[in-house]
Design a protein around this motif. Structure first.
Motif, mmCIF file in Angstrom:
data_model
loop_
_atom_site.group_PDB
_atom_site.id
_atom_site.type_symbol
_atom_site.label_atom_id
_atom_site.label_comp_id
_atom_site.label_asym_id
_atom_site.label_seq_id
_atom_site.Cartn_x
_atom_site.Cartn_y
_atom_site.Cartn_z
ATOM 1 N N TYR A 181 -28.530 16.167 -21.729
ATOM 2 C CA TYR A 181 -28.015 16.534 -23.063
ATOM 3 C C TYR A 181 -26.929 15.543 -23.446
ATOM 4 O O TYR A 181 -26.267 14.968 -22.586
ATOM 5 C CB TYR A 181 -27.366 17.928 -23.028
ATOM 6 N N THR A 182 -26.726 15.374 -24.771
ATOM 7 C CA THR A 182 -25.594 14.574 -25.245
ATOM 8 C C THR A 182 -24.902 15.320 -26.381
ATOM 9 O O THR A 182 -25.265 16.459 -26.699
ATOM 10 C CB THR A 182 -26.064 13.165 -25.669
ATOM 11 N N ARG A 183 -23.874 14.711 -26.978
ATOM 12 C CA ARG A 183 -23.134 15.397 -28.030
ATOM 13 C C ARG A 183 -24.002 15.633 -29.271
ATOM 14 O O ARG A 183 -24.896 14.818 -29.533
ATOM 15 C CB ARG A 183 -21.895 14.568 -28.399
ATOM 16 N N PRO A 184 -23.797 16.678 -30.051
ATOM 17 C CA PRO A 184 -22.732 17.670 -29.906
ATOM 18 C C PRO A 184 -23.088 18.766 -28.899
ATOM 19 O O PRO A 184 -24.275 18.992 -28.618
ATOM 20 C CB PRO A 184 -22.627 18.274 -31.308
ATOM 21 N N ALA A 185 -22.083 19.457 -28.389
ATOM 22 C CA ALA A 185 -22.317 20.538 -27.417
ATOM 23 C C ALA A 185 -23.009 21.726 -28.082
ATOM 24 O O ALA A 185 -23.680 22.516 -27.413
ATOM 25 C CB ALA A 185 -20.977 20.975 -26.812
ATOM 26 N N ASP A 186 -22.843 21.845 -29.390
ATOM 27 C CA ASP A 186 -23.513 22.917 -30.144
ATOM 28 C C ASP A 186 -24.169 22.267 -31.357
ATOM 29 O O ASP A 186 -23.482 21.810 -32.274
ATOM 30 C CB ASP A 186 -22.454 23.952 -30.571
ATOM 31 N N LYS A 191 -27.209 25.404 -27.889
ATOM 32 C CA LYS A 191 -26.074 25.034 -27.041
ATOM 33 C C LYS A 191 -26.487 24.323 -25.751
ATOM 34 O O LYS A 191 -27.552 24.581 -25.198
ATOM 35 C CB LYS A 191 -25.291 26.298 -26.682
ATOM 36 N N VAL A 192 -25.580 23.470 -25.297
ATOM 37 C CA VAL A 192 -25.738 22.786 -24.005
ATOM 38 C C VAL A 192 -25.332 23.785 -22.908
ATOM 39 O O VAL A 192 -24.412 24.573 -23.120
ATOM 40 C CB VAL A 192 -24.803 21.546 -23.996
ATOM 41 N N PRO A 193 -26.021 23.813 -21.763
ATOM 42 C CA PRO A 193 -25.628 24.748 -20.698
ATOM 43 C C PRO A 193 -24.139 24.618 -20.342
ATOM 44 O O PRO A 193 -23.627 23.500 -20.209
ATOM 45 C CB PRO A 193 -26.515 24.331 -19.516
ATOM 46 N N ASP A 194 -23.475 25.775 -20.201
ATOM 47 C CA ASP A 194 -22.019 25.799 -19.966
ATOM 48 C C ASP A 194 -21.607 24.941 -18.780
ATOM 49 O O ASP A 194 -20.589 24.260 -18.821
ATOM 50 C CB ASP A 194 -21.548 27.245 -19.693
ATOM 51 N N VAL A 195 -22.402 24.964 -17.704
ATOM 52 C CA VAL A 195 -22.008 24.278 -16.474
ATOM 53 C C VAL A 195 -21.737 22.783 -16.722
ATOM 54 O O VAL A 195 -20.838 22.191 -16.117
ATOM 55 C CB VAL A 195 -23.062 24.486 -15.350
#
Ligand SMILES: C[S@@+](CC[C@H](N)C(=O)[O-])C[C@H]1O[C@@H](n2cnc3c(N)ncnc32)[C@H](O)[C@@H]1O
Length: 240
Positions: A181-186, A191-195
């Motif tokens: 994954y890359t930016r943005p986180a949302d 959403k990108v996995p929290d970990v």
């Protein structure tokens, strides 16, 4: 690493192998790719490189003379024999292990066939190995040769700017790579996995290993079957 490609379409190689990572590797001298026109070695007055097959049948066969002479022009001043590969649907199917073995060589000659292929005497007397890029038939060996050069080049130390990106990726250790994954986180609520945002490297590595194992099991059961799983791997696979 030096690649000499024997082809009747040398111009095809410029754009693809002159761009991006392989282009930079050529500029920095880590690899050299010479596309050699087989036609230049034809003794025929029309520069013909193919002829009808003995015994009849459709299609044309690439003649031995221009190929033997092109080969001689490369090797006559060398005190070693370069490894000679013929791209062929009849060859061994290329995989990453094979690519890595080839990346240890210093000089490879690659022959690109066309029409019905090349006269068998070329294969019997010059070729060390026939390599296929998959169980389908293409019109010529140029695309397969470019696939081979690209794959082998990126396995040469220094060609990729970050060695880690090579050591983690798909087929290393028989596993597929984890999701990236890359930016943005949302992105619009996706959403990108929290970990991955936690900054906790041990947890990130654990999650990545788990994802690699799970997606290999799901997408490539044939690869998964060959893995030697540790106890920790078994645990990771059992977790949701
Ligand atoms: C039409 S093919 C010849 C096929 C040949 N008559 C046969 O049945 O095995 C022409 C050329 O394309 C190249 N080629 C085609 N498919 C390929 C593959 N899957 N892998 C590598 N090279 C391939 C080879 O260099 C071959 O000589």
């Amino acid at each position: 690493m030096r690649f000499d490609v024997l082809t009747i379409f040398p111009e095809i190689f410029d754009v693809v192998l002159g761009s991006s990572i392989i282009g930079r590797a050529q500029q920095s001298g880590l690899i050299t790719v010479n596309a050699i026109n087989i036609r230049d070695f034809s003794k025929d007055k029309h520069k013909k490189t193919d002829d009808y097959p003995f015994g009849g049948g459709t299609g044309m066969v690439m003649m031995p003379q221009p190929i033997f002479d092109a080969y001689k022009s490369i090797t006559e001043n060398l005190d070693y024999k370069p490894y000679f590969i013929y791209m062929s649907p009849q060859g061994t199917k290329l995989d990453q292990k094979h690519v890595e073995r080839l990346s240890k060589l210093e000089h490879i000659i690659i022959l690109c066939g066309h029409y019905e292929g090349v006269d068998e005497r070329v294969i019997e007397n010059l070729v060390d190995e026939e390599i296929s890029i998959g169980d389908y038939v293409l019109t010529g060996g140029e695309l397969p040769a470019m696939v081979l050069i690209d794959a082998v080049s990126r396995a040469i130390p220094g060609v990729l700017s970050n060695e880690d990106s090579y050591s983690d990726e798909t087929f290393k250790d028989g596993l597929l790579e984890y999701p990236q994954y890359t930016r943005p986180a949302d992105y619009m609520g996706l959403k990108v996995p929290d970990v991955l945002l936690s900054g906790h490297h041990a947890n990130i590595n654990r999650w990545r290993r788990q994802q690699s194992l799970k997606r290999t099991r799901q997408k490539r059961p044939d690869l998964f079957e060959k893995l030697e799983l540790s106890e920790e791997d078994m645990k990771l696979l059992e977790e949701e």
